[in-house]
Design an enzyme around this catalytic site. Sequence first.
Site, mmCIF file in Angstrom:
data_model
loop_
_atom_site.group_PDB
_atom_site.id
_atom_site.type_symbol
_atom_site.label_atom_id
_atom_site.label_comp_id
_atom_site.label_asym_id
_atom_site.label_seq_id
_atom_site.Cartn_x
_atom_site.Cartn_y
_atom_site.Cartn_z
ATOM 1 C CE LYS B 158 17.463 52.877 -4.450
ATOM 2 N NZ LYS B 158 16.594 51.734 -4.061
ATOM 3 N N GLY B 164 13.754 60.943 -4.707
ATOM 4 C CA GLY B 164 13.722 61.789 -5.899
ATOM 5 C C GLY B 164 14.991 61.725 -6.727
ATOM 6 C CD GLU B 200 18.863 48.600 -3.961
ATOM 7 O OE1 GLU B 200 18.566 48.349 -2.773
ATOM 8 O OE2 GLU B 200 18.019 48.845 -4.826
ATOM 9 N NE ARG B 292 -1.886 50.673 -1.792
ATOM 10 C CZ ARG B 292 -1.516 50.529 -3.060
ATOM 11 N NH1 ARG B 292 -2.344 49.983 -3.924
ATOM 12 N NH2 ARG B 292 -0.315 50.900 -3.480
ATOM 13 N NE ARG B 338 -3.246 51.823 -13.122
ATOM 14 C CZ ARG B 338 -2.713 52.024 -11.928
ATOM 15 N NH1 ARG B 338 -2.584 53.264 -11.471
ATOM 16 N NH2 ARG B 338 -2.295 51.016 -11.197
#
Lengths: 450, 450, 185, 185
Positions: B158, B164, B200, B292, B338
């Site tokens: 990475k 993206g 990774e 949150r 959803r």
Amino acid sequence: MFKRILVANRGEIALRVIRACREMGIETVAVHSEADRDAPYLELADEVICVGPARAADSYLRIDRIISAAEVGNAQAIHPGYGFLSENAHFAEVCRSCDITFIGPTPEAMQRLGDKNSARALARAAGVPTVPGSDGLVTSEEDAVRIARSIGFPVLLKATAGGGGKGMRVAANDLALAGAWQQASAEAQAAFGNPGIYIERYVERPRHVEIQILGDQHGTMVHLWERDCSTQRRHQKLIEESPSPRLPTATREAMCAAAVRLAAAAGYHSAGTVEFIVDQQDNFYFIEVNARIQVEHPVSEMVTGIDLLKAQIRVAAGERLGLVQDDIRPRGHAIECRINAEDPAANFRPCPGRIERIIAPGGFGVRFDSHAAAGYVVPPNYDSLIGKLIVHQPTRSGAIETMARALRELRIEGVRTTVPLHLDLLASAPFHEARIDTTFVERWLAGASS
Amino acid sequence: MFKRILVANRGEIALRVIRACREMGIETVAVHSEADRDAPYLELADEVICVGPARAADSYLRIDRIISAAEVGNAQAIHPGYGFLSENAHFAEVCRSCDITFIGPTPEAMQRLGDKNSARALARAAGVPTVPGSDGLVTSEEDAVRIARSIGFPVLLKATAGGGGKGMRVAANDLALAGAWQQASAEAQAAFGNPGIYIERYVERPRHVEIQILGDQHGTMVHLWERDCSTQRRHQKLIEESPSPRLPTATREAMCAAAVRLAAAAGYHSAGTVEFIVDQQDNFYFIEVNARIQVEHPVSEMVTGIDLLKAQIRVAAGERLGLVQDDIRPRGHAIECRINAEDPAANFRPCPGRIERIIAPGGFGVRFDSHAAAGYVVPPNYDSLIGKLIVHQPTRSGAIETMARALRELRIEGVRTTVPLHLDLLASAPFHEARIDTTFVERWLAGASS
Amino acid sequence: MKPTKASENKTAGKTAEGKGADASAGTGGVFDERRVKRLIKLMKRHDLSEIDLQQADERVRIRRGGAVVTVPADGLPGAGAATARAAGALPAVNAAGPGDADGGRVVVVTSPMVGTFYRASGPDAASFVKVGDRIEPEKTVCIIEAMKVFNEIPAGVSGQVVAILVENGAPVEFGQPLLKVDPEH
Amino acid sequence: MKPTKASENKTAGKTAEGKGADASAGTGGVFDERRVKRLIKLMKRHDLSEIDLQQADERVRIRRGGAVVTVPADGLPGAGAATARAAGALPAVNAAGPGDADGGRVVVVTSPMVGTFYRASGPDAASFVKVGDRIEPEKTVCIIEAMKVFNEIPAGVSGQVVAILVENGAPVEFGQPLLKVDPEH
């Protein structure tokens, strides 16, 4: 399992049965009267059959037409809902003779429990307390006094042929009893042509507490705990809840055990309800069995997490319940408000008509069971129930808060409803503090209007 | 407790917060952009303040206007919902400096967890597994091979400056790695002006499993078990459920314990989510913390019976949670779909527009959280979520049946929605058999269209 | 259980409002669109500019402008700089079509931000503008306090002040009408 | 999870039907009342009596009669006795207004019960009536089997049979049109 079930009812309970069937992969045949031709829930059925004109006696109550619809619709079973033919043992017998499964108890169990006297006798034999009273008719004033002393004052005198309060008297002591017996007997003679009077203990300000039972055809019988339906007006239930507030644990457990004993003694299977009254000292007395699913069944579903309709269909098909009593652990508190198309400001006058707009409440702990939608016309021919709002929260006070919030969100335009009454009731001191009995609503309404 | 809360969000989560506040007796100030001026949920707020034009950057994301609205509206606290300013530590700091309670974690905890690298370091220190990888950048081909061998193939390369998918390569062995490292580094240099690459372990077909945590300011930190959000399309969650199917009990408990350890180490309170990926061998790796409330929080509410919004508000006000871990016993299986105003038949093109008619599904085990109503115009300016359909049943298969039934009942006219996609997904073999991972939807969609 | 009540310091911006326990509003409820339509028809026939009906908890308020042009207070090019100026609030001027009239053209100056409206720079100072004043676009017409910052708001338009629509010290929201200006003077 | 499907032997009686996975029907959905209204307008303009549109799971069917009088099959006084006669099915005759025409008056004989429709008394017997027959009110026009009872259904009207609307052996519901009779013949 059944491939196809006929739903012999209308309105929200017809929708409730159709929903259960759709989830179970069972096709449905919905019958309807001409008045219900455009009801939106019919669109959810696989087949729709008109069985007669608006009048229930010519449609929903016509055994021949319902059976005939089941035959032309290839239904293997009939779900009767509540009301209409649901407690008609003859209908259950006709179903059996036509090789159609009646989704409910056997005709024999219905007969055993349908007659109040034989149900009371069965209860006593099963060790289930009934309201103490004379075994038969009271033949003289002396007899009346003797019996009243043995069961304890105050007592209620009732005409054996009676109904509607005629020939009914309450007596608080020997002196009052003598006069009351004379009056009641004369009134009964005048009203019914039969002076026969019997006596039972008068239960002041009772609570109406009922036990939900569920049994299969393989000997399993469980209870789903109790519902408190004390919040009534003129014997019409307005709000039901579970658990019953302020009911001691020992009483609650004894009532549940009694209900299971009685149902087992009656050879009952399917879903049913054993009704009790509970007095101010938490003594409970058996009143009757409702051998069907009830309007207020969702409160028991919410606290137990068990879908009663699906269970009822499964046991009717001969399946095992697959549950033992220990699996049924109530969680939290559930309340149901019946939303009727009635105007509480005009003495609960029914308000049939077109619903222009409806916004259903949502969110955590809220369930709204309603067959109404925008454009739906509430017909004047049947009862005024247009929806049931049910909430579930960890505590009773939490449930009251959620119910008030949801009632304020619910918007029904075009017809008057009982929503404002429910909001007032929830905020009233007796309901809020759980000082409820079957007489409190009328006393509270009288106080609020004076 | 707060007397008045400002809701710094829109749509269904604004309605969710308003509902919780109404039940708690807390007044609400709802802010809105000009595009949301006629949204029906605003009628449920006690005060409504327009904070700017449609563009979120000029309204919902404007810290000065939100704070100003809280001041003129006399709000003591701000609930940020999800998205917009909800994970903006600077906003939380401004709230604090203005003596307004930010309903969420402290700015310090948000900063500790908001940066991925520091969150990973915190996780490792707390003994929470992270995806094995290079500690820093890989400086040479030899270095890459050495590290890859130590963490095990396949590996993912990475770009440190990346995003993206640019500068990203998967390598299955030494040979592939050499070329991949060259290519990735060159691509990263070209795309970002920075050739830095780290490595990774590549987790194939992972599941996305997240743990809901909830803590107060008095040292109590509990988890509400997990949600499986593997059913995604292009990193957009479509369906969430709890419990995660096929997750071994030991793994599940280890993940929950790890989440609580990490949150405690970060000094977290409020509601939050610790995200993990789970590989095919049921190894789990920490990914990030969502500091949150989340879109999918209702599935945890359904299985635990705990209202997360109310709990979040209570702990923000400094109250004790009043719960210990043993109180939180999951019951049954919950699924959320959803419902987006998108056309699945046209590559998920958003479909803003006027909703002409909406019929919400009801019945046992069904919850529908939606800010939409007949006449509501879905604005083109924000995300396309118009509702969340949540079901709860004793078993996963029961939940799937109820969801399918409810999706078929749900009627939304005027805009295209993702309802047909959900029906297809529920019936698809991978979902039905719980062979789900974050890649299955796209493979299934590709297979269905070929 | 505390029933939530409509708050007293409600900010404007909704044309029809109904709060509280009207959940089951029947045909006569404030949300009855047909009634609203009938009222609008009545207003057009008799050329009314506002109807405000209240009874108990219910309220229906409908306003109808003549030829109204809405101008954000700092929305015109060349408007003078305020102490602090909110960015990103530059909607275009809405030109009203002709033939829509109830007399002259009126320009409405709207708030570019959320805050507290002040007509003067201090309790003892004179108002920035009063009805009848002739103003130029850069003229400060009020101060809006937001987050302890006092924002001077320029008119953004020239003409004669016809009305001041907000009380001193009242909260205002984004887009709220502040004053009316007749640009032909 | 088995999706429920519309059954094959659906009985008639609904004018617009839509089943299955049309839960999210958009503006073009079968429940779109505006489209229904447009179709009705089209039907009136071209004097169509039925439109039946189907595509995939969706179906819109609209029927429009000319001057149609509905007569319950045993609803007229003097109608002959059937083997068994259902009671309580006596709606009034609906007289159609003039000027509504598409030619002559037609009387529709409807089913007084739910059951299975038979055109003849047995598989080898002749039909009770066929198109073109002149009939009297007491004439048996069909048998409806309900609960193993064969109910002879009288016409209840005199005239000429114009059409027989139900297939032999098909299920019929209460109120379902069985045959059309031209009473002027």
